[in-house]
Design a protein around this motif. Structure first.
Motif, PDB file in Angstrom:
ATOM      1  N   SER A  50      52.165  41.604  50.240  1.00  0.00           N
ATOM      2  CA  SER A  50      53.611  41.797  50.350  1.00  0.00           C
ATOM      3  C   SER A  50      54.263  41.063  49.184  1.00  0.00           C
ATOM      4  O   SER A  50      54.336  39.830  49.197  1.00  0.00           O
ATOM      5  N   LEU A  51      54.689  41.801  48.176  1.00  0.00           N
ATOM      6  CA  LEU A  51      55.175  41.207  46.935  1.00  0.00           C
ATOM      7  C   LEU A  51      56.689  41.300  46.870  1.00  0.00           C
ATOM      8  O   LEU A  51      57.273  42.347  47.163  1.00  0.00           O
ATOM      9  N   ARG A  52      57.350  40.203  46.485  1.00  0.00           N
ATOM     10  CA  ARG A  52      58.810  40.117  46.533  1.00  0.00           C
ATOM     11  C   ARG A  52      59.434  40.302  45.159  1.00  0.00           C
ATOM     12  O   ARG A  52      58.775  40.137  44.134  1.00  0.00           O
ATOM     13  N   TYR A  53      60.740  40.624  45.174  1.00  0.00           N
ATOM     14  CA  TYR A  53      61.505  40.621  43.936  1.00  0.00           C
ATOM     15  C   TYR A  53      61.552  39.184  43.420  1.00  0.00           C
ATOM     16  O   TYR A  53      61.572  38.228  44.217  1.00  0.00           O
ATOM     17  N   PRO A  54      61.587  38.979  42.099  1.00  0.00           N
ATOM     18  CA  PRO A  54      61.623  37.621  41.551  1.00  0.00           C
ATOM     19  C   PRO A  54      62.816  36.827  42.064  1.00  0.00           C
ATOM     20  O   PRO A  54      63.936  37.337  42.113  1.00  0.00           O
ATOM     21  N   GLN A  55      62.578  35.604  42.496  1.00  0.00           N
ATOM     22  CA  GLN A  55      63.622  34.629  42.861  1.00  0.00           C
ATOM     23  C   GLN A  55      64.389  34.952  44.133  1.00  0.00           C
ATOM     24  O   GLN A  55      65.363  34.278  44.447  1.00  0.00           O
ATOM     25  N   SER A  66      63.677  39.161  49.306  1.00  0.00           N
ATOM     26  CA  SER A  66      63.521  40.580  49.640  1.00  0.00           C
ATOM     27  C   SER A  66      62.211  41.150  49.091  1.00  0.00           C
ATOM     28  O   SER A  66      61.816  40.865  47.956  1.00  0.00           O
ATOM     29  N   PHE A  67      61.556  42.004  49.897  1.00  0.00           N
ATOM     30  CA  PHE A  67      60.298  42.605  49.462  1.00  0.00           C
ATOM     31  C   PHE A  67      60.528  43.662  48.383  1.00  0.00           C
ATOM     32  O   PHE A  67      61.444  44.466  48.465  1.00  0.00           O
ATOM     33  N   PHE A  68      59.643  43.659  47.372  1.00  0.00           N
ATOM     34  CA  PHE A  68      59.637  44.659  46.307  1.00  0.00           C
ATOM     35  C   PHE A  68      58.651  45.770  46.680  1.00  0.00           C
ATOM     36  O   PHE A  68      58.982  46.948  46.684  1.00  0.00           O
ATOM     37  N   HIS A  69      57.400  45.379  47.008  1.00  0.00           N
ATOM     38  CA  HIS A  69      56.463  46.396  47.480  1.00  0.00           C
ATOM     39  C   HIS A  69      55.317  45.784  48.273  1.00  0.00           C
ATOM     40  O   HIS A  69      55.019  44.605  48.148  1.00  0.00           O
TER      41      HIS A  69
END
Length: 435
Positions: A237-242, A245-248
């Motif tokens: 579960s990878l988040r938007y930088p900083q 919120s989840f990115f993908h």
């Protein structure tokens, strides 16, 4: 109807899931039936569980044939309704008590602490309607920064990082105004269970405060079959930088093999201790790379719907296979790495507004053209023209997901490149933007 056809009832069954279910291994021997309209569980934040249980019971009792299995893929309220319905109709499911040991966040932490104490953060329960709540959190040994969330939450909703007293009182204001949407129906479920006194005192209107944990987040997808715990995939579960919120979500995981092996070991320990059986689950973890430390975040008593397409793309079949097989008393028949792609992801196309109105969203023709230009992609818009973003259900506290996009590729690098090219062609326009 043939005697060997198995009738599988799916709470909130929609066309999207029906198509997937009919492509599962052994699905030709099943007939899938919907229970409760999908809109009642997908497109609302108001859940009258007592009424839904009554409606579902009436539908099932009126069915002219065997009720062989009752399943669902949704989090609250579906997950908590299933053991009650299954007990009424004699179909396989975990006990309500074992399910609540996962889903009641305070009870879950208490149970986890009994067997894997070094892998969970400091925690305490508190009443958001108590004016002295912040003092009591401090007395329990938790200090800034910490995280707060409801005892029973849905998605990332009403979860807040607390760095200052001002942050806490802002969160409390939101919690007091909105927690009843989940607390009241969750209490309906708690009333059906025999709870230890110390758990019964912490009902759905309570919240959790926990030490901040973080790192590389992932989800172990697994199941228990006749007491045997099996972990069959780990999704990152990878988040938007900083931001939170989840990115993908990406499958398979890129975590080091020893970390993945330890997570599987912890999963086996905690699920055996809980006594959860004959059902799918997933457990969210963090790996703190700097300290080489694993943290258990939370346990969910279902597969993740978000991951269905990922398993189909990489392994060859949706992990809904697990849910159906278990509900019918069969050992799950999940293939491994037999799909068309080496890696797959679900992307969240987001905007970071306080609020806005969607003045334009991509048309059906534009979506179809994109899906044709990026074979294997699936684009699901979450917002309609004229809709105010703050009316979208199941959003986190920091952004709005306007579209979900599933894609597959032959490498993680290619996957990101393809997504960036696709996302650049998604055209949204907004009015009344509040930054």
């Amino acid at each position: 109807m043939s005697d060997d056809v198995r009738n599988v009832f799916v709470v909130g069954l929609n066309d999207f899931n029906r198509e997937r279910l009919e492509n599962l291994r052994g699905a030709d021997g099943c007939r899938f039936h919907g229970v409760i309209d999908p809109a009642a569980v997908y497109d609302t934040e108001v859940f009258d569980i007592a009424a839904m249980l009554e409606e579902a019971t009436a539908q099932l009792e009126a069915f002219d044939g065997n009720v062989d299995a009752i399943v669902g893929y949704m989090d609250f309220p579906v997950s908590t309704m299933l053991p009650i319905l299954c007990e009424r109709f004699g179909t396989r499911s975990p006990t309500l008590a074992s399910l609540l040991k996962c889903e009641h966040k305070y009870w879950s932490r208490r149970v986890q602490k009994e067997v894997i104490p070094e892998y969970i953060p400091g925690f305490t329960a508190f009443d958001p309607f108590d004016d002295d709540a912040l003092t009591r959190i401090g007395e329990a040994g938790l200090y800034f920064p910490f995280f707060v969330k409801p005892i029973k939450s849905s998605g990332s909703r009403l979860g807040f990082r607390i760095d200052t007293p001002e942050d806490f009182y802002h969160a409390i204001e939101r919690l007091r105004g909105e927690i009843g949407l989940i607390a009241d129906p969750f209490n309906t479920v708690l009333e059906q269970a025999r709870l230890p006194d110390e758990i019964a005192a912490v009902d759905g209107h309570f919240c959790m405060a926990e030490e901040i944990i973080g790192g590389w987040q992932c989800t172990v997808e697994g199941y228990v079959f006749d007491g045997e715990v099996v972990s069959y995939g780990i999704v990152d579960s990878l988040r938007y930088p900083q931001v939170l919120s989840f990115f993908h979500y990406r499958y398979p995981s890129g975590l080091p093999d020893p970390v993945q092996a330890k997570m599987r070991e912890l999963t086996d320990t905690v699920m055996r201790h809980i006594g959860f059986d004959n059902s799918a689950f997933n457990i969210e973890y963090f790996w703190d790379e700097v300290q080489d430390r694993i943290w258990l975040l939370e346990i969910n008593t279902r597969i993740s719907q978000s991951h269905c397409d990922l398993f189909e793309k990489v392994d060859g079949v949706s992990n809904q296979q697990v849910t159906i097989d278990l509900a019918l008393g069969r050992r799950p028949d999940m293939p491994h790495r037999q799909g068309d792609y080496a890696v797959a992801a679900k992307f969240f196309y987001r905007v970071f507004f306080v609020d806005a109105v969607a003045a334009r969203v991509p048309s059906d023709e534009e979506i179809a053209e994109l899906e044709a230009d990026f074979p294997g992609s699936v684009i699901a818009l979450q917002v309609a023209t004229g809709q105010r973003l703050s009316t979208l259900p199941e959003q986190d506290s920091y952004s709005y997901a306007l579209a979900y996009i599933w894609m597959g590729a032959d490498s993680a690098e290619r996957l990101l490149e393809d997504y960036e090219r696709l996302a650049a062609r998604l055209t949204f326009e907004f009015d009344d933007i509040e930054g």
